[in-house]
Design a protein around this motif. Structure first.
Motif, short mmCIF file in Angstrom:
data_model
loop_
_atom_site.label_atom_id
_atom_site.label_comp_id
_atom_site.label_asym_id
_atom_site.label_seq_id
_atom_site.Cartn_x
_atom_site.Cartn_y
_atom_site.Cartn_z
N GLY A 30 0.80 -1.21 0.00
CA GLY A 30 0.00 0.00 0.00
C GLY A 30 0.84 1.26 0.00
O GLY A 30 0.38 2.32 -0.44
N MET A 31 2.10 1.14 0.47
CA MET A 31 2.96 2.32 0.57
C MET A 31 3.71 2.61 -0.74
O MET A 31 3.90 3.77 -1.09
CB MET A 31 3.97 2.11 1.70
N VAL A 32 4.12 1.57 -1.45
CA VAL A 32 4.90 1.77 -2.68
C VAL A 32 4.15 2.61 -3.71
O VAL A 32 4.74 3.51 -4.33
CB VAL A 32 5.35 0.42 -3.27
N PRO A 33 2.83 2.37 -3.94
CA PRO A 33 2.13 3.23 -4.91
C PRO A 33 2.10 4.70 -4.53
O PRO A 33 1.87 5.55 -5.39
CB PRO A 33 0.71 2.63 -4.91
N MET A 34 2.35 5.03 -3.25
CA MET A 34 2.36 6.43 -2.82
C MET A 34 3.54 7.21 -3.40
O MET A 34 3.51 8.44 -3.44
CB MET A 34 2.42 6.51 -1.30
N ILE A 35 4.58 6.49 -3.83
CA ILE A 35 5.77 7.17 -4.34
C ILE A 35 5.42 8.05 -5.53
O ILE A 35 5.88 9.18 -5.66
CB ILE A 35 6.86 6.15 -4.73
N GLY A 36 4.60 7.49 -6.45
CA GLY A 36 4.08 8.30 -7.53
C GLY A 36 4.91 8.39 -8.79
O GLY A 36 4.52 9.08 -9.73
N PHE A 37 6.06 7.73 -8.86
CA PHE A 37 6.86 7.75 -10.09
C PHE A 37 6.20 6.90 -11.17
O PHE A 37 5.23 6.18 -10.91
CB PHE A 37 8.27 7.24 -9.81
N LYS A 38 6.75 6.96 -12.36
CA LYS A 38 6.21 6.18 -13.47
C LYS A 38 6.25 4.69 -13.14
O LYS A 38 7.26 4.18 -12.69
CB LYS A 38 7.01 6.45 -14.75
N SER A 39 5.12 4.01 -13.36
CA SER A 39 5.04 2.59 -13.04
C SER A 39 4.30 1.84 -14.13
O SER A 39 3.65 2.44 -15.00
CB SER A 39 4.33 2.39 -11.70
N ASP A 40 4.42 0.53 -14.09
CA ASP A 40 3.73 -0.34 -15.05
C ASP A 40 3.54 -1.69 -14.38
O ASP A 40 4.00 -1.92 -13.25
CB ASP A 40 4.55 -0.47 -16.34
N ILE A 41 2.88 -2.61 -15.07
CA ILE A 41 2.67 -3.94 -14.52
C ILE A 41 3.11 -5.00 -15.51
O ILE A 41 3.18 -4.74 -16.72
CB ILE A 41 1.19 -4.19 -14.14
N VAL A 42 3.44 -6.17 -15.00
CA VAL A 42 3.62 -7.37 -15.83
C VAL A 42 2.70 -8.43 -15.23
O VAL A 42 2.55 -8.52 -14.00
CB VAL A 42 5.08 -7.87 -15.84
N THR A 43 2.05 -9.20 -16.07
CA THR A 43 1.14 -10.23 -15.58
C THR A 43 1.79 -11.60 -15.69
O THR A 43 2.64 -11.83 -16.55
CB THR A 43 -0.18 -10.22 -16.38
#
Length: 317
Positions: free
Chosen positions: A187-200
């Motif tokens: 829950g804390m990592v998404p607070m950083i706010g830098f560019k992100s993406d996902i891999v499934t």
């Protein structure tokens, strides 16, 4: 080339550790030979105060091949703190760090895609499960409910993402600014706010040993996440209190009208139920508020989130 480190928290993982180490070494060797990561990349196990031979095996692996490194905590601090220790220890050594559990149920073949997205400018790459067909109905229902409840209660998390992710040096340095004692990484990592993406990916079955997150721990983790990241439960108590107060005003008016109109009826049962309902609501409210006060108490102590006992790295050949 990217200098990639792996942070792998371990607690009583002697049954799977050597098998997992062999698979990780093969994957690293392939990525190095293909020029996807540098030869200085390392695989780091964090022993979270294990009671079995986990640390002995980590030491043996390090002696056999320096690509394997180890961090031993002074005592068991829990998965989240062990992982945090790994991330904070490695943030100045690597270009990027991937966190993954020791049982390798998360797909190590997604490392290539994670590194590619990092090189394309992403500071955080989340590993997200594409489906849960291998889970039982109960496991699937409770796991998906876990993420929905967290988001509904204000703890914003990535759906079907646990702690399998890549974080860049920049993201880790930013994350080091978060100093709270009560931590919930997903829950804390998404607070950083830098560019992100996902891999499934599809999660595989555990080869041996027992899951370190049974239902009891999952519920405890959910509660930790909610109370660490959100004040929604306190707001819900405020709303509930307002509703109960509104109903009580209506009942007072009804009682007065009944009295003056001569409609009075023996109301022992309704009175007793009302007393129990209000009493239960008050105890619930005090309990939730007390949980937050307890967390404030722990935060003000500023105790260390982990203490490192031993380190096996490039200086410990």
């Amino acid at each position: 080339m990217t200098k990639l480190y792996l942070a792998i928290p371990c607690y009583n993982e002697e049954e799977v550790l050597r098998d997992s180490a062999g698979k990780l070494l093969n994957k690293y060797s392939t990525m190095m030979s293909e020029g996807k990561i540098s030869a200085d990349s390392r695989i780091v196990f964090i022993d979270d105060g294990s009671k079995d031979r986990t640390w002995e095996i980590i030491s043996e692996l390090h002696t056999e091949n320096p690509v394997f490194q180890g961090i031993k905590l002074s005592r068991n601090r829990g998965h989240q703190n062990a992982l945090l220790c790994g991330l904070m220890t490695l943030k100045d050594k690597a270009d990027a760090v991937i966190s993954i559990d020791a049982d390798l149920q998360d797909d190590i073949n997604t490392f290539d895609e994670m590194v590619a997205k990092y090189e394309d400018g992403c500071d955080v790459v989340y590993g997200v499960r594409s489906k849960r067909e291998t889970d039982t109905f109960f496991k699937r229902f409770t796991a998906e409910g876990f993420y929905k409840i967290l988001n509904h209660m204000g703890a914003k998390v990535i759906f079907n993402h646990a702690d399998f992710r890549l974080m860049s040096k920049r993201a880790l340095n930013a994350f080091s600014l978060y100093k709270e004692t009560n931590i919930f990484l997903r829950g804390m990592v998404p607070m950083i706010g830098f560019k992100s993406d996902i891999v499934t990916y599809e999660r595989s079955e555990r080869l041996a040993g027992e899951s370190k997150y049974p239902l009891k721990k999952m519920l405890a983790l959910a509660w930790e996440g909610i109370t660490s990241l959100s004040i929604q439960p306190i707001r819900m108590i405020t709303w509930l209190g307002g509703i109960v107060f509104g109903i009580s005003l209506i009942m007072i008016i009804y009682s007065l009208v009944s009295f003056f109109c001569g409609w009075t009826v023996s109301g022992w049962s309704s009175l007793l139920c009302s007393i129990w309902a209000i009493g239960g609501l008050q105890l619930l409210a005090i309990g939730v508020i007390g949980e937050y006060i307890g967390k404030i108490y722990m935060e003000t102590k500023r105790r260390p989130r982990f203490i490192v006992d031993k380190v096996l790295d490039d200086n410990e050949q």
